[in-house]
Design an enzyme around this catalytic site. Sequence first.
Site, PDB file in Angstrom:
ATOM      1  N   LYS A  87     -13.209  26.556 -28.620  1.00 41.62           N
ATOM      2  CA  LYS A  87     -13.202  27.966 -28.991  1.00 41.62           C
ATOM      3  C   LYS A  87     -13.409  28.067 -30.498  1.00 41.62           C
ATOM      4  O   LYS A  87     -12.642  27.508 -31.279  1.00 41.62           O
ATOM      5  CB  LYS A  87     -11.883  28.642 -28.604  1.00 41.62           C
ATOM      6  CG  LYS A  87     -11.893  30.143 -28.891  1.00 41.62           C
ATOM      7  CD  LYS A  87     -10.572  30.794 -28.557  1.00 41.62           C
ATOM      8  CE  LYS A  87     -10.673  32.298 -28.743  1.00 41.62           C
ATOM      9  NZ  LYS A  87     -11.108  32.681 -30.111  1.00 41.62           N
TER      10      LYS A  87
ATOM     11  N   ASP B  63     -13.749  30.117 -34.151  1.00 39.65           N
ATOM     12  CA  ASP B  63     -13.023  31.200 -34.800  1.00 39.65           C
ATOM     13  C   ASP B  63     -13.909  31.819 -35.871  1.00 39.65           C
ATOM     14  O   ASP B  63     -13.941  31.362 -37.014  1.00 39.65           O
ATOM     15  CB  ASP B  63     -11.730  30.653 -35.423  1.00 39.65           C
ATOM     16  CG  ASP B  63     -10.790  31.763 -35.866  1.00 39.65           C
ATOM     17  OD1 ASP B  63     -11.042  32.922 -35.526  1.00 39.65           O
ATOM     18  OD2 ASP B  63      -9.798  31.446 -36.555  1.00 39.65           O
TER      19      ASP B  63
ATOM     20  N   GLU C 185      -8.198  26.250 -32.430  1.00 39.88           N
ATOM     21  CA  GLU C 185      -7.638  27.487 -31.902  1.00 39.88           C
ATOM     22  C   GLU C 185      -7.452  27.426 -30.396  1.00 39.88           C
ATOM     23  O   GLU C 185      -6.542  28.059 -29.848  1.00 39.88           O
ATOM     24  CB  GLU C 185      -8.530  28.668 -32.269  1.00 39.88           C
ATOM     25  CG  GLU C 185      -7.889  30.003 -31.933  1.00 39.88           C
ATOM     26  CD  GLU C 185      -8.766  31.188 -32.286  1.00 39.88           C
ATOM     27  OE1 GLU C 185      -8.286  32.325 -32.163  1.00 39.88           O
ATOM     28  OE2 GLU C 185      -9.922  30.984 -32.668  1.00 39.88           O
TER      29      GLU C 185
END
Length: 350
Positions: A66, A68, A208
Amino acid sequence: MTKPPRKPPQPLLGDAEAPIRSRPRKKRDPAQPQLTLDPMPARIDPCLALLKPKPPKGRQWAFEVKWDGYRLAVHIEPKGVRILTRGGHDWTARFPAILAAAKRLPVSTAILDGEAVVFDEQGRSDFGRLQQSLGGRGGNRSSRQAVMMAFDILYFDGHDLMETEFTARRHLLEGLVPAGGEEAIRLSEEIEADGDTLFRIACEHGLEGIIAKDRNSTYRGGRGGEWLKIKCIQSDGFVIVGYQRSSSAFGNIGALLLAARKAGQLVYVGSVGTGFKADEAMKLRAMMVKRKVSAPAVRYTGRRKNLIWIKPKLVAEIEYRAWTHDGKLRHASFKGLREEQDEAAVYEIE
């Protein structure tokens, strides 16, 4: 009874000595539809990941890191390249390195879906650094450090791929943006691992979280569940409804007062007093002063003093560890302000 003799077979193409010719072409019937290329959409509503507490099971799920940063769509057309934000705003000029990389891709038309990020020394995407490279919220600076991690392709050489399954789209994307590249457009690689194992490793490395995508799904906007996000550290958007003045803090901001949405209304969810840098705090204070109001946009029963209330227009990205029993953020830290063009979602309390 004797059968009559059969006629000798005719050559397959008629006269064997005659030159081979195709039939003359007929004029096209105007009523017959033409098989044209798919028109390129001006903008595509992005597919958003649905938050889940743990990774899904099954071979149908593909996993990625993921990222960011800011969601972007890169439209490559014969007349040029456009870089659009999640809300459809044109930010082409703000990402010159991504623009240059898009022009070098070996394709005439395409729409790439991805995330603009800036990496820290450990190779992790850092939202705060991305914002600083763009000059902060409302800034007009161009970021030459930002790279786009491409994770989907929605249009390719005249063909709309939104109804094509994810596995086929990934195959085309990997052919266009090879793995391991150092360009400003890089492939967000699929990681061959069990979801639980990958999630644990991602958290150990300070990432994250991870994204899970249904290999058989088509592409559609919104949070339909085709994509899932599993976070190591919670990070969401909250509306700033006020701040506490402090003469000893950066920008004289002792804390920001935050709100989330619940049943269409804003509700107070606590404050954040860490994560500010001196220059960021000064800019933030200047923005809040312009939005000062006499009454709060939420019901507030706390005991803080020297409070200044503002219009609920600014959305802050807040990192936090958990929620308290009375619905307040625990161990919150300020990461930066979200741009209006980014259309970051404000946290919804179920």
